[in-house]
Motif scaffolding. Structure first.
Motif, PDB file in Angstrom:
ATOM      1  N   LEU A 153      -1.476   1.931  -8.367  1.00  0.00           N
ATOM      2  CA  LEU A 153      -2.096   3.103  -7.763  1.00  0.00           C
ATOM      3  C   LEU A 153      -1.179   3.588  -6.655  1.00  0.00           C
ATOM      4  N   VAL A 154      -0.839   4.864  -6.676  1.00  0.00           N
ATOM      5  CA  VAL A 154       0.165   5.399  -5.771  1.00  0.00           C
ATOM      6  C   VAL A 154      -0.441   6.309  -4.707  1.00  0.00           C
ATOM      7  N   ASP A 155      -1.541   6.997  -5.044  1.00  0.00           N
ATOM      8  CA  ASP A 155      -2.114   7.929  -4.083  1.00  0.00           C
ATOM      9  C   ASP A 155      -3.627   7.990  -4.277  1.00  0.00           C
ATOM     10  N   VAL A 156      -4.330   8.486  -3.244  1.00  0.00           N
ATOM     11  CA  VAL A 156      -5.784   8.562  -3.277  1.00  0.00           C
ATOM     12  C   VAL A 156      -6.230   9.749  -2.426  1.00  0.00           C
ATOM     13  N   SER A 157      -7.360  10.355  -2.807  1.00  0.00           N
ATOM     14  CA  SER A 157      -7.927  11.461  -2.045  1.00  0.00           C
ATOM     15  C   SER A 157      -9.436  11.290  -1.982  1.00  0.00           C
ATOM     16  N   CYS A 158      -9.984  11.345  -0.764  1.00  0.00           N
ATOM     17  CA  CYS A 158     -11.422  11.126  -0.535  1.00  0.00           C
ATOM     18  C   CYS A 158     -12.012  12.304   0.244  1.00  0.00           C
ATOM     19  N   PRO A 159     -12.532  13.336  -0.438  1.00  0.00           N
ATOM     20  CA  PRO A 159     -13.170  14.433   0.288  1.00  0.00           C
ATOM     21  C   PRO A 159     -14.531  14.056   0.859  1.00  0.00           C
ATOM     22  N   LEU A 160     -15.107  12.957   0.328  1.00  0.00           N
ATOM     23  CA  LEU A 160     -16.400  12.437   0.782  1.00  0.00           C
ATOM     24  C   LEU A 160     -16.314  10.920   0.849  1.00  0.00           C
ATOM     25  N   SER A 161     -17.171  10.293   1.632  1.00  0.00           N
ATOM     26  CA  SER A 161     -17.214   8.831   1.637  1.00  0.00           C
ATOM     27  C   SER A 161     -17.807   8.293   0.332  1.00  0.00           C
ATOM     28  N   SER A 162     -18.455   9.145  -0.427  1.00  0.00           N
ATOM     29  CA  SER A 162     -19.062   8.745  -1.706  1.00  0.00           C
ATOM     30  C   SER A 162     -18.244   9.203  -2.900  1.00  0.00           C
ATOM     31  N   PHE A 163     -17.037   9.743  -2.664  1.00  0.00           N
ATOM     32  CA  PHE A 163     -16.209  10.211  -3.783  1.00  0.00           C
ATOM     33  C   PHE A 163     -14.742  10.135  -3.409  1.00  0.00           C
ATOM     34  N   LEU A 165       0.849  -1.181   0.000  1.00  0.00           N
ATOM     35  CA  LEU A 165       0.000   0.000   0.000  1.00  0.00           C
ATOM     36  C   LEU A 165       0.887   1.235   0.000  1.00  0.00           C
ATOM     37  N   SER A 166       0.541   2.207  -0.842  1.00  0.00           N
ATOM     38  CA  SER A 166       1.390   3.391  -0.981  1.00  0.00           C
ATOM     39  C   SER A 166       0.693   4.687  -0.609  1.00  0.00           C
ATOM     40  N   GLY A 167      -0.652   4.712  -0.572  1.00  0.00           N
ATOM     41  CA  GLY A 167      -1.362   5.928  -0.237  1.00  0.00           C
ATOM     42  C   GLY A 167      -2.661   5.630   0.472  1.00  0.00           C
ATOM     43  N   VAL A 168      -3.164   6.591   1.260  1.00  0.00           N
ATOM     44  CA  VAL A 168      -4.408   6.393   2.004  1.00  0.00           C
ATOM     45  C   VAL A 168      -5.082   7.741   2.204  1.00  0.00           C
ATOM     46  N   SER A 169      -6.413   7.734   2.233  1.00  0.00           N
ATOM     47  CA  SER A 169      -7.177   8.938   2.515  1.00  0.00           C
ATOM     48  C   SER A 169      -8.407   8.557   3.315  1.00  0.00           C
ATOM     49  N   CYS A 170      -8.672   9.321   4.384  1.00  0.00           N
ATOM     50  CA  CYS A 170      -9.806   9.046   5.266  1.00  0.00           C
ATOM     51  C   CYS A 170     -10.761  10.232   5.299  1.00  0.00           C
ATOM     52  N   HIS A 171     -12.046   9.928   5.292  1.00  0.00           N
ATOM     53  CA  HIS A 171     -13.081  10.937   5.509  1.00  0.00           C
ATOM     54  C   HIS A 171     -13.786  10.570   6.808  1.00  0.00           C
ATOM     55  N   GLY A 172     -13.471  11.315   7.877  1.00  0.00           N
ATOM     56  CA  GLY A 172     -13.955  10.931   9.183  1.00  0.00           C
ATOM     57  C   GLY A 172     -13.129   9.791   9.748  1.00  0.00           C
ATOM     58  N   THR A 173     -13.586   9.220  10.852  1.00  0.00           N
ATOM     59  CA  THR A 173     -12.817   8.182  11.533  1.00  0.00           C
ATOM     60  C   THR A 173     -13.148   6.766  11.074  1.00  0.00           C
ATOM     61  N   SER A 174     -14.249   6.581  10.326  1.00  0.00           N
ATOM     62  CA  SER A 174     -14.681   5.228   9.992  1.00  0.00           C
ATOM     63  C   SER A 174     -14.690   4.927   8.500  1.00  0.00           C
ATOM     64  N   PHE A 175     -14.250   5.885   7.658  1.00  0.00           N
ATOM     65  CA  PHE A 175     -14.169   5.614   6.219  1.00  0.00           C
ATOM     66  C   PHE A 175     -12.787   5.983   5.712  1.00  0.00           C
ATOM     67  N   CYS A 176     -12.090   5.014   5.110  1.00  0.00           N
ATOM     68  CA  CYS A 176     -10.785   5.256   4.501  1.00  0.00           C
ATOM     69  C   CYS A 176     -10.658   4.408   3.241  1.00  0.00           C
ATOM     70  N   ALA A 177      -9.849   4.879   2.314  1.00  0.00           N
ATOM     71  CA  ALA A 177      -9.454   4.093   1.148  1.00  0.00           C
ATOM     72  C   ALA A 177      -7.934   4.092   1.071  1.00  0.00           C
ATOM     73  N   ALA A 178      -7.337   2.919   0.924  1.00  0.00           N
ATOM     74  CA  ALA A 178      -5.894   2.773   0.776  1.00  0.00           C
ATOM     75  C   ALA A 178      -5.612   2.095  -0.557  1.00  0.00           C
ATOM     76  N   VAL A 179      -4.565   2.550  -1.249  1.00  0.00           N
ATOM     77  CA  VAL A 179      -4.290   2.036  -2.595  1.00  0.00           C
ATOM     78  C   VAL A 179      -2.848   1.571  -2.714  1.00  0.00           C
ATOM     79  N   GLY A 180      -2.617   0.701  -3.686  1.00  0.00           N
ATOM     80  CA  GLY A 180      -1.291   0.187  -3.967  1.00  0.00           C
ATOM     81  C   GLY A 180      -1.332  -0.779  -5.129  1.00  0.00           C
ATOM     82  N   PHE A 181      -0.659  -1.922  -4.961  1.00  0.00           N
ATOM     83  CA  PHE A 181      -0.674  -2.936  -6.018  1.00  0.00           C
ATOM     84  C   PHE A 181      -0.418  -4.314  -5.417  1.00  0.00           C
ATOM     85  N   TYR A 182      -0.755  -5.349  -6.201  1.00  0.00           N
ATOM     86  CA  TYR A 182      -0.396  -6.724  -5.860  1.00  0.00           C
ATOM     87  C   TYR A 182      -0.057  -7.453  -7.151  1.00  0.00           C
ATOM     88  N   VAL A 183       0.599  -8.591  -7.017  1.00  0.00           N
ATOM     89  CA  VAL A 183       1.075  -9.324  -8.192  1.00  0.00           C
ATOM     90  C   VAL A 183       0.399 -10.687  -8.269  1.00  0.00           C
TER      91      VAL A 183
END
Length: 380
Positions: free
Chosen positions: A102-112, A52-70
């Motif tokens: 995927l290297v980075d992520v940004s979540c200004p909303l839990s729906s976006f 995992l290389s990047g993560v973004s959280c909206h509030g304390t209970s919603f986050c998305a983390a991104v990276g890669f697998y092989v």
């Protein structure tokens, strides 16, 4: 080498973008007792390589983390999401038959959310953008102005405004790449390039559609020096930044207001690689005193929920092993925080703090010499 370093290098090789040789980071033994960070259960769809290389959280209970697998020698995008108390894998697209990162992520909303990276290898390397609509991830059409293109970071203030930054190759030279999302499509936001050498952007942070900071590096006299660009609502301009080392670069940035940003990276002085932190006070960038638990320490990302609270993450090397590194800003000084190291080699590549007491660092752990697993930590 840290997983983010590995991803960056893999993307750079795929895109034909030369990267400086980085030393791995290090940990401070001992220090003041703190609450620190603990390991959360994360997912590993591959039996051999997950990161995992990047993560973004909206509030304390919603986050998305991104990276890669092989899987079967193909690099595929990896998205893990926190909905409440559990991290689960979320299906994402991998349009290339060879390499998808995927290297980075940004979540200004839990729906976006917007996630950025690179697809393809060699001369076929192209930007990759994926969008979360609250239900599924889908590919968002992005631009490729160069012969090879890659995106390294993204910052969204709303579902109608995002900035993504990276590198493009034009006439065999590396130039900055900035793309802007207006709620319907991506377009190029012309950025600056200093001198005739390579210019690259690695991080970006926006507080509004009229204020963003982007950080990276540029070539000067055979070495790398810091590069900082300022979005003022209509155009990008280059700002003066500090270079205390022989080699200097900035990997990540976080802005809470138009007068407060923290940028992190590393500098090379003497025989070692040391952490580098610079601060924007609304008028200029200044170097901050940061901790270095070892001669080889690197910071990859930073998150500041308030002007008096920031977390910067990276890795350091001790005894030939990578260890996680977390540094904390309390409004007065930076200090090393206690972080978890569940395996023999561990590193942190990204962090998101939704409040002063709720931070989620992500990265990798290596239980043996041939298996990478994703790593998620939580704490304050």
């Amino acid at each position: 080498m840290a997983a983010k370093a590995a991803i960056v290098v893999a993307i750079a090789l795929a895109a034909g973008i030369a990267q400086p040789q980085l030393a791995a980071a290090s940990k401070a033994p001992g220090g003041p007792k703190q609450v620190g960070f603990r390991v959360a259960t994360s997912q590993n769809p591959s039996a051999t390589a997950n990161a995992l290389s990047g993560v973004s959280c909206h509030g304390t209970s919603f986050c998305a983390a991104v990276g890669f697998y092989v899987i079967a020698a193909v690099d595929k995008t990896l998205v893990e999401m926190l909905n409440g108390s559990r991290w689960t894998t979320s299906p994402s697209t991998s349009p290339s038959v060879t390499s998808n990162y995927l290297v980075d992520v940004s979540c200004p909303l839990s729906s976006f959310c917007m996630a950025v990276g690179t697809q393809g290898a060699g001369s076929s390397a192209r930007t990759l953008v994926e969008r979360w609509n609250g239900h599924v991830w889908s590919t968002s059409t992005s631009l490729n102005p160069g012969s090879q293109d890659s995106l390294a970071a993204v910052s969204c203030t709303t579902s109608h405004f995002c900035m993504a930054v990276g590198t493009q190759v034009q006439h065999r030279a590396n130039h900055t790449l900035v793309e802007m999302w207006n709620g319907a499509r991506w377009r190029i936001a012309p950025s600056t390039n200093v001198g005739r050498g390579a210019n690259r952007l690695h991080g970006v942070s926006c507080t509004a559609a009229r204020f963003c900071m982007a950080v990276g590096e540029r070539a000067l006299g055979g070495h790398s020096v810091t590069l900082i660009e300022w979005w003022r609502g209509k155009r990008w301009v280059t700002l003066a930044s500090r270079n205390p080392g022989v080699i200097n670069l900035l990997n990540g940035v976080s802005c809470t207001t138009t007068s407060f940003c923290e940028a992190v990276g590393n500098q090379v002085r003497g025989a070692g690689t040391r952490t580098l932190i610079e601060r924007w006070n609304g008028r200029r960038w200044n170097t901050m005193k940061s901790t270095n638990p070892n001669l080889h320490s690197t910071l990859w990302a930073v998150s500041c929920p308030r002007t008096r609270s920031c977390k910067a993450v990276g890795d350091f090397q001790t005894g030939g092993m990578d260890r996680t590194l977390v540094e904390s800003w309390n409004g007065l000084r930076w200090s090393t925080s206690v972080s978890a190291n569940p395996s023999s080699r561990d590193g942190l590549n990204g962090v998101s703090c939704s409040s002063m007491t709720a931070c989620k660092p992500v990265g990798y752990e290596i239980a043996n010499s041939s298996t990478y697993d994703s790593l998620v930590e939580w704490g304050a």
